[in-house]
Design a protein around this motif. Structure first.
Motif, PDB file in Angstrom:
ATOM      1  N   LEU A  28       0.785  -1.238   0.140  1.00 39.23           N
ATOM      2  CA  LEU A  28      -0.175  -0.046  -0.097  1.00 39.23           C
ATOM      3  C   LEU A  28       0.861   1.249   0.161  1.00 39.23           C
ATOM      4  CD1 LEU A  28      -2.599  -1.071   2.472  1.00 39.23           C
ATOM      5  CD2 LEU A  28      -3.212  -0.657   0.179  1.00 39.23           C
ATOM      6  N   PRO A  29       1.107   1.828  -1.308  1.00 38.89           N
ATOM      7  CA  PRO A  29       1.834   2.705  -1.245  1.00 38.89           C
ATOM      8  C   PRO A  29       1.583   4.313  -0.838  1.00 38.89           C
ATOM      9  CG  PRO A  29       1.217   2.461  -3.424  1.00 38.89           C
ATOM     10  CD  PRO A  29       0.575   1.190  -2.502  1.00 38.89           C
ATOM     11  N   ASP A  30       0.127   4.236  -0.645  1.00 37.61           N
ATOM     12  CA  ASP A  30      -0.495   5.555  -0.306  1.00 37.61           C
ATOM     13  C   ASP A  30      -0.917   5.835   1.051  1.00 37.61           C
ATOM     14  OD1 ASP A  30      -2.503   3.791  -0.471  1.00 37.61           O
ATOM     15  OD2 ASP A  30      -3.654   4.877  -1.675  1.00 37.61           O
ATOM     16  N   ILE A  31      -0.281   5.004   2.101  1.00 41.63           N
ATOM     17  CA  ILE A  31      -0.786   4.975   3.388  1.00 41.63           C
ATOM     18  C   ILE A  31      -0.487   6.410   3.897  1.00 41.63           C
ATOM     19  CG2 ILE A  31       0.060   4.231   5.739  1.00 41.63           C
ATOM     20  CD1 ILE A  31       0.525   1.485   4.655  1.00 41.63           C
ATOM     21  N   ALA A  32       0.464   7.103   3.767  1.00 39.84           N
ATOM     22  CA  ALA A  32       0.727   8.540   4.116  1.00 39.84           C
ATOM     23  C   ALA A  32      -0.464   9.308   3.759  1.00 39.84           C
ATOM     24  CB  ALA A  32       2.009   9.134   3.582  1.00 39.84           C
ATOM     25  N   ASP A  33      -0.765   9.360   2.333  1.00 43.25           N
ATOM     26  CA  ASP A  33      -2.174   9.909   1.981  1.00 43.25           C
ATOM     27  C   ASP A  33      -3.094   9.745   2.825  1.00 43.25           C
ATOM     28  OD1 ASP A  33      -0.492  11.503   0.152  1.00 43.25           O
ATOM     29  OD2 ASP A  33      -0.986  10.087  -1.398  1.00 43.25           O
ATOM     30  N   HIS A  34      -3.466   8.249   2.845  1.00 41.32           N
ATOM     31  CA  HIS A  34      -4.612   7.852   3.632  1.00 41.32           C
ATOM     32  C   HIS A  34      -4.832   8.351   4.847  1.00 41.32           C
ATOM     33  CE1 HIS A  34      -7.759   5.138   4.773  1.00 41.32           C
ATOM     34  NE2 HIS A  34      -7.104   4.873   6.196  1.00 41.32           N
ATOM     35  N   VAL A  35      -3.789   8.360   5.732  1.00 47.85           N
ATOM     36  CA  VAL A  35      -3.833   9.067   6.859  1.00 47.85           C
ATOM     37  C   VAL A  35      -3.841  10.491   6.991  1.00 47.85           C
ATOM     38  CG1 VAL A  35      -2.247   9.211   9.150  1.00 47.85           C
ATOM     39  CG2 VAL A  35      -2.407   7.079   7.808  1.00 47.85           C
ATOM     40  N   ARG A  36      -3.167  11.449   6.156  1.00 47.91           N
ATOM     41  CA  ARG A  36      -3.596  12.659   5.905  1.00 47.91           C
ATOM     42  C   ARG A  36      -4.876  13.253   5.744  1.00 47.91           C
ATOM     43  NH1 ARG A  36       1.964  12.941   3.492  1.00 47.91           N
ATOM     44  NH2 ARG A  36       0.785  12.871   1.440  1.00 47.91           N
ATOM     45  N   GLU A  37      -5.759  12.172   5.419  1.00 45.96           N
ATOM     46  CA  GLU A  37      -7.098  12.485   5.017  1.00 45.96           C
ATOM     47  C   GLU A  37      -7.904  12.757   6.329  1.00 45.96           C
ATOM     48  OE1 GLU A  37      -9.098   9.198   3.776  1.00 45.96           O
ATOM     49  OE2 GLU A  37      -8.048   8.743   1.408  1.00 45.96           O
ATOM     50  N   HIS A  38      -7.045  12.519   7.568  1.00 47.76           N
ATOM     51  CA  HIS A  38      -7.602  12.971   8.629  1.00 47.76           C
ATOM     52  C   HIS A  38      -7.377  14.302   9.038  1.00 47.76           C
ATOM     53  CE1 HIS A  38      -7.063   8.713   9.388  1.00 47.76           C
ATOM     54  NE2 HIS A  38      -8.402   8.691  10.354  1.00 47.76           N
ATOM     55  N   ILE A  39      -6.751  14.858   8.360  1.00 47.07           N
ATOM     56  CA  ILE A  39      -6.453  16.637   8.715  1.00 47.07           C
ATOM     57  C   ILE A  39      -8.004  17.438   8.632  1.00 47.07           C
ATOM     58  CG2 ILE A  39      -5.531  18.658   7.829  1.00 47.07           C
ATOM     59  CD1 ILE A  39      -2.986  17.145   7.276  1.00 47.07           C
ATOM     60  N   SER A  40      -8.571  17.166   7.405  1.00 47.38           N
ATOM     61  CA  SER A  40      -9.625  17.880   7.338  1.00 47.38           C
ATOM     62  C   SER A  40     -10.924  17.188   8.132  1.00 47.38           C
ATOM     63  CB  SER A  40     -10.161  17.620   5.525  1.00 47.38           C
ATOM     64  OG  SER A  40     -10.451  16.269   5.369  1.00 47.38           O
ATOM     65  N   LEU A  41     -10.923  16.028   8.348  1.00 42.21           N
ATOM     66  CA  LEU A  41     -11.840  15.407   9.164  1.00 42.21           C
ATOM     67  C   LEU A  41     -11.778  16.067  10.719  1.00 42.21           C
ATOM     68  CD1 LEU A  41     -13.983  13.549  10.621  1.00 42.21           C
ATOM     69  CD2 LEU A  41     -12.106  11.612  10.387  1.00 42.21           C
ATOM     70  N   LEU A  42     -10.449  15.986  11.168  1.00 42.36           N
ATOM     71  CA  LEU A  42     -10.077  16.691  12.505  1.00 42.36           C
ATOM     72  C   LEU A  42     -10.703  18.120  12.599  1.00 42.36           C
ATOM     73  CD1 LEU A  42      -6.574  15.169  13.471  1.00 42.36           C
ATOM     74  CD2 LEU A  42      -8.760  14.471  14.189  1.00 42.36           C
ATOM     75  N   GLN A  43     -10.427  18.843  11.634  1.00 44.81           N
ATOM     76  CA  GLN A  43     -10.650  20.335  11.531  1.00 44.81           C
ATOM     77  C   GLN A  43     -12.015  20.431  11.352  1.00 44.81           C
ATOM     78  OE1 GLN A  43      -8.186  22.924  11.325  1.00 44.81           O
ATOM     79  NE2 GLN A  43     -10.041  23.907  11.962  1.00 44.81           N
ATOM     80  N   ALA A  44     -13.270  19.495  11.007  1.00 52.28           N
ATOM     81  CA  ALA A  44     -14.322  19.582  10.881  1.00 52.28           C
ATOM     82  C   ALA A  44     -14.933  19.439  12.322  1.00 52.28           C
ATOM     83  CB  ALA A  44     -15.024  18.463   9.763  1.00 52.28           C
ATOM     84  N   ILE A  45     -14.432  18.326  12.814  1.00 51.02           N
ATOM     85  CA  ILE A  45     -14.655  18.173  14.463  1.00 51.02           C
ATOM     86  C   ILE A  45     -14.164  19.495  15.239  1.00 51.02           C
ATOM     87  CG2 ILE A  45     -14.021  16.795  16.438  1.00 51.02           C
ATOM     88  CD1 ILE A  45     -13.681  14.509  14.602  1.00 51.02           C
ATOM     89  N   VAL A  46     -13.139  19.901  15.058  1.00 48.10           N
ATOM     90  CA  VAL A  46     -12.772  21.204  15.913  1.00 48.10           C
ATOM     91  C   VAL A  46     -13.847  22.506  15.562  1.00 48.10           C
ATOM     92  CG1 VAL A  46     -11.040  22.897  16.161  1.00 48.10           C
ATOM     93  CG2 VAL A  46     -10.092  20.385  15.888  1.00 48.10           C
ATOM     94  N   ASP A  47     -14.234  22.584  14.622  1.00 51.73           N
ATOM     95  CA  ASP A  47     -15.061  23.607  14.063  1.00 51.73           C
ATOM     96  C   ASP A  47     -16.333  23.359  14.323  1.00 51.73           C
ATOM     97  OD1 ASP A  47     -12.983  24.719  12.903  1.00 51.73           O
ATOM     98  OD2 ASP A  47     -13.233  24.029  10.808  1.00 51.73           O
ATOM     99  N   GLY A  48     -16.703  22.120  14.777  1.00 49.59           N
ATOM    100  CA  GLY A  48     -18.165  21.616  15.293  1.00 49.59           C
ATOM    101  C   GLY A  48     -19.274  21.437  14.092  1.00 49.59           C
ATOM    102  N   ASP A  49     -18.510  20.977  13.014  1.00 52.14           N
ATOM    103  CA  ASP A  49     -19.272  20.818  11.870  1.00 52.14           C
ATOM    104  C   ASP A  49     -19.613  19.305  11.811  1.00 52.14           C
ATOM    105  OD1 ASP A  49     -20.440  20.243   9.318  1.00 52.14           O
ATOM    106  OD2 ASP A  49     -18.822  21.691   8.229  1.00 52.14           O
TER     107      ASP A  49
END
Length: 216
Positions: free
Chosen positions: A172-193
């Motif tokens: 799985l060469p794109d593990i880093a990309d897969h994990v970085r997907e959490h950036i927008s998710l975490l921001q949504a949680i922090v923003d209360g969305d």
């Protein structure tokens, strides 16, 4: 984890965390025998905390004990992928939306710090270390949701999903990309969305299943 909760943790809790990580990351390989005396020596605990930890891990189906044969790490069964994904698709978005709604200011601060950690991940990083970060991110989201029953279920499911990841980590060469997907998710949680958090989580879980199925 805050100081108060750390102070109440027993040696059995600590042994559980350490052994569980070895099982989830396949440092203890599926099917390997588990010697509680050896583990106790390696971890610096007595046999009793280790045995208590193994009983807890057996309930999570990470180890299995056979009479007169001993205790072994469970096999990673790929037929479990559909069952695990089915439940995660329902509960992970629920946890993310709930976290966006009820997370404390301290929890949002921890999630914001994780955004910085994720932003520094590169494709050249050790995939196993990236995956360890991924596990930590998931645990913080579950914790931020503020429902211990939901948290326990999802921590267990994520552990089994991570074991599957580890089986294919070299393919799985794109593990880093897969994990970085959490950036927008975490921001949504922090923003209360709530809606965005749930949508991104569902896409993430679905993407995990599709990536694995493409290799099977």
């Amino acid at each position: 984890m805050d100081t108060a909760s750390s102070d109440t943790r027993t040696n059995a809790d600590r042994a559980y965390d350490l052994i569980r990580e070895r099982l989830v990351m396949l440092d203890i390989r599926p099917g390997d025998p588990i010697n509680d005396d050896q583990l106790a020596g390696e971890l610096g605990f007595g046999r009793t905390p280790v045995r208590e930890a193994l009983k807890r891990l057996e309930r999570e189906r990470l180890v299995i004990a056979y009479p007169r044969r001993g205790t072994f790490a469970t096999i990673v069964d790929m037929t479990d992928l559909a069952d695990i994904s089915e439940i995660r698709k329902q509960l992970e978005p629920t946890a993310a939306a709930r976290a966006a709604r009820v997370a404390t200011s301290q929890a949002r601060e921890r999630l914001s710090e994780l955004i910085s950690v994720l932003s520094e991940i590169t494709a050249d990083d050790d995939p196993r270390e990236v995956l360890r970060i991924d596990v930590g991110v998931h645990c913080e989201i579950y914790r931020a949701a503020g429902n211990p029953h939901l948290e326990d279920i999802l921590v267990s499911l994520d552990g089994h999903a991570t074991r599957i990841w580890c089986l294919f980590i070299d393919r799985l060469p794109d593990i880093a990309d897969h994990v970085r997907e959490h950036i927008s998710l975490l921001q949504a949680i922090v923003d209360g969305d709530e809606e965005k958090a749930a949508t991104l989580t569902l896409a993430h879980v679905t993407g995990f299943e599709e990536a694995i199925r493409a290799l099977v």
